[in-house]
Structures are given as structure tokens and as C-alpha cells.
Write a protein that holds these residues in place. Structure first.
Motif, PDB file in Angstrom:
ATOM      1  N   PRO A 141       0.810  -1.226   0.000  1.00 19.61           N
ATOM      2  CA  PRO A 141       0.000   0.000   0.000  1.00 19.61           C
ATOM      3  C   PRO A 141       0.840   1.271   0.000  1.00 19.61           C
ATOM      4  CG  PRO A 141      -0.661  -1.506   1.764  1.00 19.61           C
ATOM      5  CD  PRO A 141       0.634  -1.996   1.232  1.00 19.61           C
ATOM      6  N   PRO A 161      -0.947   5.140  -5.307  1.00 15.45           N
ATOM      7  CA  PRO A 161      -2.002   4.474  -6.078  1.00 15.45           C
ATOM      8  C   PRO A 161      -2.140   5.060  -7.480  1.00 15.45           C
ATOM      9  CG  PRO A 161      -2.771   5.042  -3.877  1.00 15.45           C
ATOM     10  CD  PRO A 161      -1.456   5.733  -4.058  1.00 15.45           C
ATOM     11  N   ASP A 162      -2.537   4.218  -8.420  1.00 15.77           N
ATOM     12  CA  ASP A 162      -2.713   4.683  -9.798  1.00 15.77           C
ATOM     13  C   ASP A 162      -3.750   5.792  -9.891  1.00 15.77           C
ATOM     14  OD1 ASP A 162      -0.794   3.029 -10.867  1.00 15.77           O
ATOM     15  OD2 ASP A 162      -2.204   1.444 -11.432  1.00 15.77           O
TER      16      ASP A 162
END
Length: 228
Positions: A27, A31-32
Motif C-alpha cells: 500500500p 495508487p494509480d
């Protein structure tokens, strides 16, 4: 959990060296959805020439920088392990190992970006970081990075992040080498002041694709700091 404990008890550099082979499956990688929202906000301001990713990690931002930039893309990080992963994934980019508090560049880039790295710098270290980015950019160059709004004080996330920061402060008070990673040390107003002092003209745009808070304000903004 054992691996994370070993990493947390290492220095920042050594910790990321150990984490590097699995980093893209954790994590901790940006993030994309954050990368895509950033790309959408930057697209109307481009195209750009040469770009610099500050604290590049394993090179996740290359996916959005390629379509935005017409020139060379360079990533800089002080973790040899992270750079090795980035080099294998993106051999067409240039990778430089350096302490970003003393960036070894001058007047070479039209765009600089950074994702999720500010928490690794104490407030007293930000001026050197921002001065180095300013020096690395050409006049008129742009430094862009997303910054999240603080969670409401009544939310579980607020207390989770506060607890994490307190735990890290205790860890760093009793254990060496320190591992600098705090979530509450880089509020937007303080970051804006430091950027302005470094010679940037600072604006922000809301990244509405990342959602809104209950009061209607954006959960995340893209800071746009232009070298004047």
C-alpha cells in the motif's frame, strides 16, 4: 510483519532498500488513481520537455510522465534498492542516486514531480529540498505534487495518523538510526510558505477525481509551484 518490523527499525535508506523488491505490491506505492488525477491536472499545462521525479522510488510515475513529456525523464532517490527496481522496469529513463536535500542538478528540467515523499523530511529540512528543486528547474519550470487535506478530527483516520506519528516519535527518541516518516508535519499552509520562500509562485488545483470531504472541499489538491 517481521519484514516490516526489520525495515522500521532500520534507517530510511536501508528500510527502503529492504522493501524495494516488494514495494510495488504494498500500500506504500502511490495508487494509480492519484497518478491519473495528477496527470489529468497537468495535461492542460503541457507538453513539457525534460522531467524530474524527486524521491522516485521504483518509478511508478513514469507511466504518466511519458505522455506528458517530450524530453528525458530522470528519477532521483537515495535508495539503491529502489533505483535498481526502477531501472529494471524503466530502462529508457535515467536514474540518479542522491540525497534530494542536496540535488545535483541545475537549470535542466521543465517539470518536477514528487509523490508521497514529504513525510520523510522534517520541517527544518524542507527549505533545502525546495531550494534544490528550484535550482534544478529552468526559469518558468513547474514543481507539482499532490497533498491531501487533513482528515476531520472526529474521524478514525485522524486518530490513526496521529497515533502513527506519536509512535514514530517514540521510536526515534529511543532507537538509532532514526526512521523519518510523519503524516502530520507537512500541512498545506506550511508547505506553501516554504515554497514561496524558496522562490516559487504557488497555486493549487483540486483533484476532484479523488473525492470530496463532507464540507464539499477536495480530499486532495495538486500543488503547482512555478519557478519565477
Amino acid at each position: 510483519m517481521r519484514e516490516l518490523a526489520v525495515q522500521a527499525l532500520s534507517s530510511v535508506e536501508r528500510g527502503y532498500d529492504l522493501l524495494a523488491p516488494k514495494f510495488d505490491h504494498t500500500p506504500f506505492r502511490t495508487p494509480d488513481v492519484v497518478l491519473d488525477a495528477t496527470a489529468a491536472a497537468l495535461r492542460p499545462l503541457g507538453p513539457f520537455g525534460q522531467a524530474l521525479d524527486v524521491c522516485c522510488g521504483t518509478g511508478a510515475s513514469m507511466r504518466i510522465l511519458r505522455p506528458l513529456c517530450q524530453g528525458r525523464i530522470t528519477g532521483v532517490d537515495f535508495s539503491a534498492g529502489m533505483l535498481a527496481q526502477a531501472g529494471r522496469a524503466h530502462p529508457d529513463a535515467e536514474w540518479v542516486q542522491a540525497d534530494v536535500r542536496a540535488l545535483p542538478f541545475a537549470d535542466g528540467f521543465d517539470l518536477a514531480v514528487s509523490f508521497g515523499a514529504l513525510g520523510h523530511f522534517l520541517p527544518a529540512e524542507r527549505p533545502a529540498l525546495f531550494a534544490g528543486v528550484h535550482r534544478a528547474l529552468r526559469p518558468g519550470g513547474l514543481f507539482a505534487f499532490p497533498i491531501g487535506a487533513p482528515p476531520p478530527i472526529a474521524s478514525g483516520m485522524y486518530w490513526a495518523l496521529l497515533g502513527f506519528d506519536l509512535a514514530m516519535r517514540v521510536r526515534n527518541a529511543v532507537w538509532r538510526p532514526p526512521f523519518v516518516m510523519y503524516y502530520g508535519t507537512c500541512p498545506l499552509h506550511a508547505v506553501r510558505d516554504d515554497l514561496t520562500a524558496a522562490g516559487f509562485a504557488v497555486t493549487t488545483v483540486p483533484l476532484t477525481a479523488l473525492g470530496l470531504r463532507e464540507d464539499g472541499s477536495p480530499r486532495c489538491r495538486l500543488v503547482l509551484a512555478r519557478r519565477t
